[in-house]
Design a protein around this motif. Sequence first.
Motif, short mmCIF file in Angstrom:
data_model
loop_
_atom_site.label_atom_id
_atom_site.label_comp_id
_atom_site.label_asym_id
_atom_site.label_seq_id
_atom_site.Cartn_x
_atom_site.Cartn_y
_atom_site.Cartn_z
N GLY A 21 10.07 6.24 -4.15
CA GLY A 21 10.33 5.22 -5.07
C GLY A 21 11.16 5.73 -6.30
O GLY A 21 11.48 7.23 -6.04
N VAL A 22 11.75 4.90 -7.00
CA VAL A 22 12.58 5.25 -8.01
C VAL A 22 12.15 6.42 -8.88
O VAL A 22 12.84 7.58 -9.39
CB VAL A 22 12.93 4.26 -8.95
CG1 VAL A 22 13.99 4.62 -10.30
CG2 VAL A 22 13.75 3.11 -8.23
N ALA A 23 10.77 6.40 -9.42
CA ALA A 23 10.16 7.43 -10.21
C ALA A 23 10.11 8.70 -9.74
O ALA A 23 10.60 9.72 -10.12
CB ALA A 23 8.75 6.91 -10.60
N GLU A 24 9.51 8.85 -8.41
CA GLU A 24 9.45 10.14 -7.72
C GLU A 24 11.09 10.75 -7.42
O GLU A 24 11.18 11.79 -7.81
CB GLU A 24 8.83 9.89 -6.45
CG GLU A 24 8.81 11.33 -5.52
CD GLU A 24 7.80 11.01 -4.28
OE1 GLU A 24 7.73 12.06 -3.30
OE2 GLU A 24 7.64 9.90 -3.99
N ARG A 54 7.67 -4.25 0.92
CA ARG A 54 6.27 -4.14 0.29
C ARG A 54 6.03 -3.02 -0.62
O ARG A 54 5.48 -3.32 -1.69
CB ARG A 54 5.40 -4.37 1.38
CG ARG A 54 3.82 -4.33 1.46
CD ARG A 54 3.21 -4.15 2.50
NE ARG A 54 3.41 -2.91 3.32
CZ ARG A 54 2.68 -1.74 2.94
NH1 ARG A 54 1.90 -1.70 1.97
NH2 ARG A 54 3.04 -0.75 3.83
N THR A 55 6.34 -1.79 -0.33
CA THR A 55 6.29 -0.87 -1.22
C THR A 55 7.13 -0.68 -2.12
O THR A 55 6.71 0.17 -3.22
CB THR A 55 6.22 0.52 -0.29
OG1 THR A 55 7.29 0.70 0.20
CG2 THR A 55 4.96 0.26 0.76
N LYS A 56 8.37 -1.16 -2.22
CA LYS A 56 9.56 -0.95 -3.04
C LYS A 56 9.92 0.47 -2.98
O LYS A 56 10.74 0.64 -3.76
CB LYS A 56 9.00 -1.35 -4.38
CG LYS A 56 8.40 -2.58 -4.62
CD LYS A 56 9.51 -3.66 -4.05
CE LYS A 56 8.88 -5.29 -4.74
NZ LYS A 56 9.82 -6.17 -4.00
#
Length: 273
Positions: A21-24, A54-56
């Motif tokens: 994801g974006v944060a990771e 689903r998970t983005k």
Amino acid sequence: MSVLARGLVLLDSLSELGEAGVAELSRRVQSDPSQVHRALRVLQRGAYVEQDPRTKKYRLASRVVELASSYLKRVDIRAEARSVLLHLQETTTHTAHLAILSRSYSVIIDQERGPSANSLDVVMGDIAPLHATALGKVLLAGLDAPSLDHVLARLEYAPLTTHTVLTEAALRAQLAEIRRCGYATDQEEAYRGVCCVAAPVCNWTGKVVAAISVSAPSWAIEQDRFPALAQRVLTGADTLSQRLGYRAREVLASNGQHDPPIDSVVPQAERIK
């Protein structure tokens, strides 16, 4: 960091992480989440990445595969192997070979000869029996079960020396050991007075496409030196496999009943202690 540089770093990160994801990814590339998100949107529009609805999370997409395939189709295995063979010859002082599987034989497609006194009298284009050579056996170990059955059923187990494997059962036992340790040996099985160590070379799909080896007079290799020599050959095979696009590193292993699929047979230098 420029947008282009950030995009390349993100692609490299996703190739290692699988999906994220974006944060990771922001933590990974040490950039602001908003900048990472903008870069991902640009990559997504170009089909370099895609987002799981689903998970983005993001993952590599079709365009990356197309670029990789375009590059890998142009890779010349002999050209990529030249420096590997030369390094093996220089570091071991023995002859290094590159071979491929052709029907019921292994075919030498390149070599780097050692000193004349230590050289096996084999030239490019020569064929060798699969059951009696390290190159042949490591190529056999890379076949899937149906292909292996097909080849073994047609082999002629000719006794080339007093050490040659003469039965299919004995050869299958050797192949199981090759899958376990990651390399093959030939101790005067094809030529009297000559020993050989070989390891598999894989392409970007994990398929065994060739094998490299080092051969030497039996007097030049003490029994306890085989693991050290195998380590050098395995390292060379790993290097060449990576040049052909192979990146994953899994253990050579059978499922206990059948020979493993071809993409499970891979170089494993770290298996040799």
